[in-house]
Design an enzyme around this catalytic site. Structure first.
Site, short mmCIF file in Angstrom:
data_model
loop_
_atom_site.label_atom_id
_atom_site.label_comp_id
_atom_site.label_asym_id
_atom_site.label_seq_id
_atom_site.Cartn_x
_atom_site.Cartn_y
_atom_site.Cartn_z
N LYS A 263 0.82 -1.21 0.00
CA LYS A 263 0.00 0.00 0.00
C LYS A 263 0.85 1.27 0.00
O LYS A 263 0.57 2.22 -0.74
CB LYS A 263 -0.93 -0.03 1.21
N ILE A 264 1.89 1.29 0.82
CA ILE A 264 2.74 2.48 0.89
C ILE A 264 3.54 2.64 -0.38
O ILE A 264 3.64 3.74 -0.94
CB ILE A 264 3.67 2.40 2.11
N THR A 344 12.05 4.74 4.33
CA THR A 344 11.02 4.98 5.35
C THR A 344 10.43 3.65 5.80
O THR A 344 9.31 3.59 6.31
CB THR A 344 9.90 5.88 4.81
N SER A 345 11.18 2.58 5.62
CA SER A 345 10.67 1.24 5.92
C SER A 345 11.18 0.77 7.27
O SER A 345 10.56 1.02 8.29
CB SER A 345 11.08 0.27 4.80
N ARG A 346 12.30 0.09 7.30
CA ARG A 346 12.93 -0.36 8.54
C ARG A 346 14.43 -0.12 8.43
O ARG A 346 15.03 -0.33 7.38
CB ARG A 346 12.66 -1.85 8.80
N ASP A 370 14.28 7.90 7.41
CA ASP A 370 13.36 8.07 8.55
C ASP A 370 13.59 6.97 9.57
O ASP A 370 12.99 6.97 10.63
CB ASP A 370 11.91 8.02 8.07
N GLU A 375 18.41 2.39 15.83
CA GLU A 375 17.67 3.58 16.27
C GLU A 375 17.08 3.46 17.66
O GLU A 375 16.73 4.47 18.28
CB GLU A 375 16.54 3.88 15.29
N HIS A 407 11.95 8.51 12.73
CA HIS A 407 10.88 7.51 12.54
C HIS A 407 9.51 8.16 12.72
O HIS A 407 8.65 7.68 13.47
CB HIS A 407 11.05 6.36 13.54
N GLN A 408 9.31 9.25 11.99
CA GLN A 408 8.09 10.03 12.14
C GLN A 408 7.17 9.97 10.93
O GLN A 408 6.14 10.65 10.88
CB GLN A 408 8.45 11.50 12.41
N ALA A 409 7.51 9.15 9.95
CA ALA A 409 6.73 9.13 8.70
C ALA A 409 5.26 8.80 8.96
O ALA A 409 4.37 9.29 8.26
CB ALA A 409 7.33 8.13 7.72
N PHE A 410 4.99 7.98 9.95
CA PHE A 410 3.61 7.59 10.26
C PHE A 410 2.84 8.68 10.98
O PHE A 410 1.60 8.60 11.09
CB PHE A 410 3.64 6.36 11.19
#
Length: 466
Positions: A263-264, A344-346, A370, A375, A407-410
């Site tokens: 989806k992303i 922006t995944s892991r 991200d 981290e 890690h703020q993409a969400f």
């Protein structure tokens, strides 16, 4: 059942402060023998059944206690709203039909004062959700082997991406009465599913919340990195209006490789297509209908995509197969010189040390990250008053062609709302509707549940991020 454990002194204080039942049934041994500094030995008695309260008309209602780890203020707001059947609007106002407008001021690490009734939280599923009674206990600390005892007396532990749910932690959670792990995220790489199965712990996740949030953040990283917005911003703040070193490239006409078309990945590929970029794709299970829709092309093998790409955006889950997908060999021998890498995944999907070397050599033109593979000790924490102890992270932060976010993409109101609602629905399915195993909509099952090796139809979101 009674047993003995060693826990951090501060964690023990939180445990006593936040759990009245535990406080009334604990025996503390202050023996110094074989005791680590700042720890205590405690013998605990954990209730093994749900408590009960009286509802309308004196009807007996079971109370499900949920320990929410790594709880931030926004977690408190959105989870409380979801379990109360309310909604958090764009201006952070909490509204609901049962009591009009309300504002939650509960602080993090504070137990809610009374049971929370779940009544109207089915807006996402478009089904009537059965009523249940839940008590949320918000805990600041991340879940690990020292903080796991804080879930004492709770039937569920609600965790996030940087919480640790390895075999040791899961065994502790099981020992203190936890039955369900409620993930507030898409990914489940931080949970040992085999141990969870052996301990008869059910694991549930949020399979999707806002693919647009993550994809748009990836696009923001790309735009900022390409046009050096982060550098320009800092210069202007100090009165430097020169343009030296700020030259970028037109994205229009460049080739963008998208690895992972869940989806992303699909949303990001659509955005890149809107910029006029040539989009090429790779996924273990290609979605040809989507590719045809945006005029993109799938490559048969992953390595076939790298030599063509001016930009690579990563949207695959973290598995054994995808760890260090971007590594020294691929950077040195497969990637196009000057490529921009967006992740922006892991974090562990990119070998951070190899990335550093690639940036220094000029093989990699820039990186928008991200996430970072180590981290956990840094992201979501304030480390501004101490030196960064991770040498690789410090090097990356110091590079002008690297842009890192925490890690703020969400992190949008829409996504937080969906995470809260889905978590509440997951809890209702298990504790109120009594569903188990494959009957649970968002259960994570160890047997055959590998998003990289099973067809997309078998996984709710095969290549999503969080």
């Amino acid at each position: 059942s009674a047993d003995t454990l060693t826990i951090e002194k501060n964690a023990f204080v939180d445990l006593i402060d936040n759990n009245r039942d535990f406080r009334n049934s604990i025996i503390v041994h202050f023996s110094n023998k074989n005791r680590k500094k700042n720890t205590i030995i405690a013998q605990k008695f954990i209730p093994s059944v749900q408590t009960e309260v009286r509802g309308e008309g004196g009807k007996s209602l079971k109370v499900t206690n949920i320990a929410v780890f790594d709880a931030k203020a926004y977690d408190v707001k959105h989870l409380k709203a979801a379990f109360e059947g309310k909604e958090v609007t764009d201006d952070n106002t909490v509204i609901g039909t049962d009591s009009g407008s309300a504002s939650h001021s509960a602080s993090v690490a504070e137990s809610t004062g009374k049971p929370i009734k779940s009544e109207a939280i089915a807006k996402a599923a478009e089904t009537k959700c059965p009523k249940g009674t839940f008590h949320l206990k918000f805990i600041k600390s991340k879940l690990n082997n020292e903080t796991a005892p804080l879930a004492a007396g709770c039937q569920a532990a609600c965790i996030f991406v940087n919480d640790t749910a390895d075999g040791e932690v899961l065994q502790i959670l099981k020992a203190v009465g936890v039955e369900v792990i409620l993930l507030r995220c898409v990914g489940f790489n931080n949970v040992d599913l085999e141990v969870a199965q052996s301990q008869k712990l059910t694991v549930m996740r949020v399979p999707a919340y806002s693919p647009h949030a993550v994809a748009e953040h990836a696009a923001a990283l790309l735009l900022s990195l390409n046009r050096r917005i982060h550098t320009a911003f800092l210069r202007v703040r100090f009165g430097n209006f020169t343009l030296r070193g700020l030259e970028g490239s037109d994205l229009h006409g460049l080739t963008c490789g998208v690895l992972g078309t869940g989806k992303i990945g699909q949303v990001f590929a659509t955005i890149a297509n809107g910029f006029g970029m040539k989009v090429i794709l790779w996924d273990k299970f290609p979605n040809q209908q989507f590719a045809d829709k945006i005029g993109a092309k799938y490559m048969a093998e992953m390595d076939d995509i790298f030599p063509h790409c001016d930009v690579i955006s990563l949207h695959v889950p973290l598995t054994k197969q995808t760890k260090h997908l971007i590594n020294k060999d691929r950077i040195d021998n497969k990637l196009k010189k000057g490529v921009l890498i967006i992740n922006t995944s892991r974090g562990p999907i990119v070998d951070a040390e190899a990335l550093c070397e690639g940036l220094l050599s000029g093989k990699v033109g820039g990186a928008g990250l991200d996430v970072y593979e180590n981290e956990k000790e840094f992201f979501y924490e304030d480390r501004s008053d101490v030196p960064i102890q991770d040498a690789t992270l410090a090097r990356l932060i110091g590079m002008p062609n690297v842009l890192i976010t925490s890690h703020q993409a969400f992190f949008t109101n829409n996504a937080l709302g969906t995470i809260g609602v889905t978590t509440a629905l997951n809890a209702n399915e298990y504790f109120v509707e009594g569903k188990r195993g494959k009957a649970l909509t968002n259960a994570v099952l160890p047997e055959g549940f590998d998003p990289v090796t099973v067809p997309a139809a078998a996984a709710a979101s095969p290549t999503s991020k969080m």
